[in-house]
Design a protein around this motif. Structure first.
Motif, PDB file in Angstrom:
ATOM      1  N   UNK A   1       0.834  -1.198   0.000  1.00  0.00           N
ATOM      2  CA  UNK A   1       0.000   0.000   0.000  1.00  0.00           C
ATOM      3  C   UNK A   1       0.871   1.251   0.000  1.00  0.00           C
ATOM      4  N   UNK A   2       0.381   2.301  -0.650  1.00  0.00           N
ATOM      5  CA  UNK A   2       1.081   3.581  -0.692  1.00  0.00           C
ATOM      6  C   UNK A   2       0.924   4.272   0.661  1.00  0.00           C
ATOM      7  N   UNK A   3       2.018   4.545   1.376  1.00  0.00           N
ATOM      8  CA  UNK A   3       1.896   5.079   2.745  1.00  0.00           C
ATOM      9  C   UNK A   3       1.385   6.517   2.807  1.00  0.00           C
ATOM     10  N   UNK A   4       1.427   7.266   1.689  1.00  0.00           N
ATOM     11  CA  UNK A   4       1.023   8.673   1.731  1.00  0.00           C
ATOM     12  C   UNK A   4      -0.315   8.901   1.022  1.00  0.00           C
ATOM     13  N   UNK A   5      -1.042   7.823   0.756  1.00  0.00           N
ATOM     14  CA  UNK A   5      -2.337   7.938   0.099  1.00  0.00           C
ATOM     15  C   UNK A   5      -3.384   7.217   0.932  1.00  0.00           C
ATOM     16  N   UNK A   6      -4.564   7.829   1.080  1.00  0.00           N
ATOM     17  CA  UNK A   6      -5.638   7.190   1.843  1.00  0.00           C
ATOM     18  C   UNK A   6      -6.037   5.882   1.155  1.00  0.00           C
TER      19      UNK A   6
END
Length: 324
Positions: A105-110
């Motif tokens: 998962x992208x850590x800076x995207x909800x």
């Protein structure tokens, strides 16, 4: 291996990685199928070819890989698909739940935006309101409240992140889900919850599920059929309960015996297991690849390669089954 219409078929699939040190055969002559509404497990230790097998379904193997045989999705060979057809297959036809959601998962995207991304890609023209509604429904489908769509990955527990990965895999309503060790990083309670989510989804949505794990006990509880791999080959396949409780191949028996029995003092003080590791693919032993570790090996095992013998219901590749 199954009489019903197949979603996925591996037909004599082999994958060899070309490296500076020579060719590395990761998968060798695998034939396997998955039907709609069926859960098929692939078991084996690390290095046995399970993840490489899974990668070929969406043609994710690196350019350096040499692939022979066929990977048929609803009768069409994935390996020869044109780019447009392959792009449609990914997410909409088949999707993958990877091991370790925190790294996927992208850590800076909800997380809601990440679930929405494949929907926007494959179904252009949908309104933001419609997509947001779909995301909320997907989260609720995997047991999370819709409001968690606004969370970032670090704000969720390991089990919740894995559920987000499953929701993402379901975003475009695929017919096949490939789960590659989806519960390895989870504690046993959360693992059971995630497995129940997967089991319910297969039943409710009539999708096919290919479940990859080193844990034979997990597969026995979840799957209809299990294929056991060793050194890139399927060395046993059959009904999940039979492979777990009455294995035909000594390697499958060792995997089954490694499952701990609570309250069994003998198992506690003398745990079952196998010495050594799977062989280096660049230096496979002659004859049966398992024979250097096999407690039941005999004279012919180091010179004869056993074929997978049996039928579509049950088969194993072991000379013990051919002995009079």
């Amino acid at each position: 291996m199954n009489g019903s219409a197949q979603l996925l078929e591996f037909d004599d699939l082999s994958v060899t990685y070309r490296t500076g040190g020579g060719d590395v055969p990761a998968v060798r002559g695998v034939s396997l199928s998955v039907a709609a509404g069926e859960v098929v497990g692939v078991a084996g230790e690390s290095g046995c070819g399970k993840s490489t097998l899974a990668a070929t379904i969406l043609r994710l193997q690196p350019p350096s890989a040499k692939v022979t045989g066929r990977v048929l999705f609803e009768g069409e060979d994935v390996l020869t698909m044109k780019w447009g057809a392959l792009r449609t297959l990914r997410w909409a036809g088949a999707s993958m739940v990877f091991q370790g959601a925190l790294h996927s998962l992208n850590p800076v995207q909800r997380v809601g935006a990440q679930i929405a991304e494949p929907i926007r890609l494959h179904e252009p023209g949908l309104s933001d309101k419609t997509i947001d509604g779909r995301v909320g429904e997907l989260l609720e489908q995997v047991g999370l409240p819709a409001v968690r769509a606004r969370a970032y990955p670090h704000q969720l527990s390991g089990g919740q992140r894995q559920r987000v990965m499953i929701a993402m895999a379901l975003a475009c309503r695929p017919r096949l889900i490939v789960a590659d060790e989806p519960t390895t990083a989870l504690d046993v309670m959360v693992q059971a919850q995630v497995l129940n989510v997967l089991k319910d989804l297969v039943s409710d949505l009539d999708v096919g599920l290919l479940m990859i794990s080193h844990d034979l006990s997990v597969l026995a509880d979840l799957c209809d059929r299990i294929a056991v791999m060793y050194a890139g080959r399927v060395i046993e396949h059959g009904p999940a309960d039979k492979v777990f409780t009455d294995p035909l191949h000594p390697y499958a028996a060792a995997l089954a015996a490694s499952f701990p029995h609570i309250g069994d003092l003998a198992a506690r003080y003398a745990p079952s297991g196998l010495p050594g590791d799977p062989p280096d693919p660049t230096e496979l032993p002659s004859g049966c690849s398992f024979h250097p570790r096999c407690p039941q090996r005999f004279e012919d095992c180091d010179r004869v390669v056993p074929e997978l013998r049996g039928d579509d219901t049950r088969a194993a590749a072991c000379l013990l089954l051919e002995a009079p």
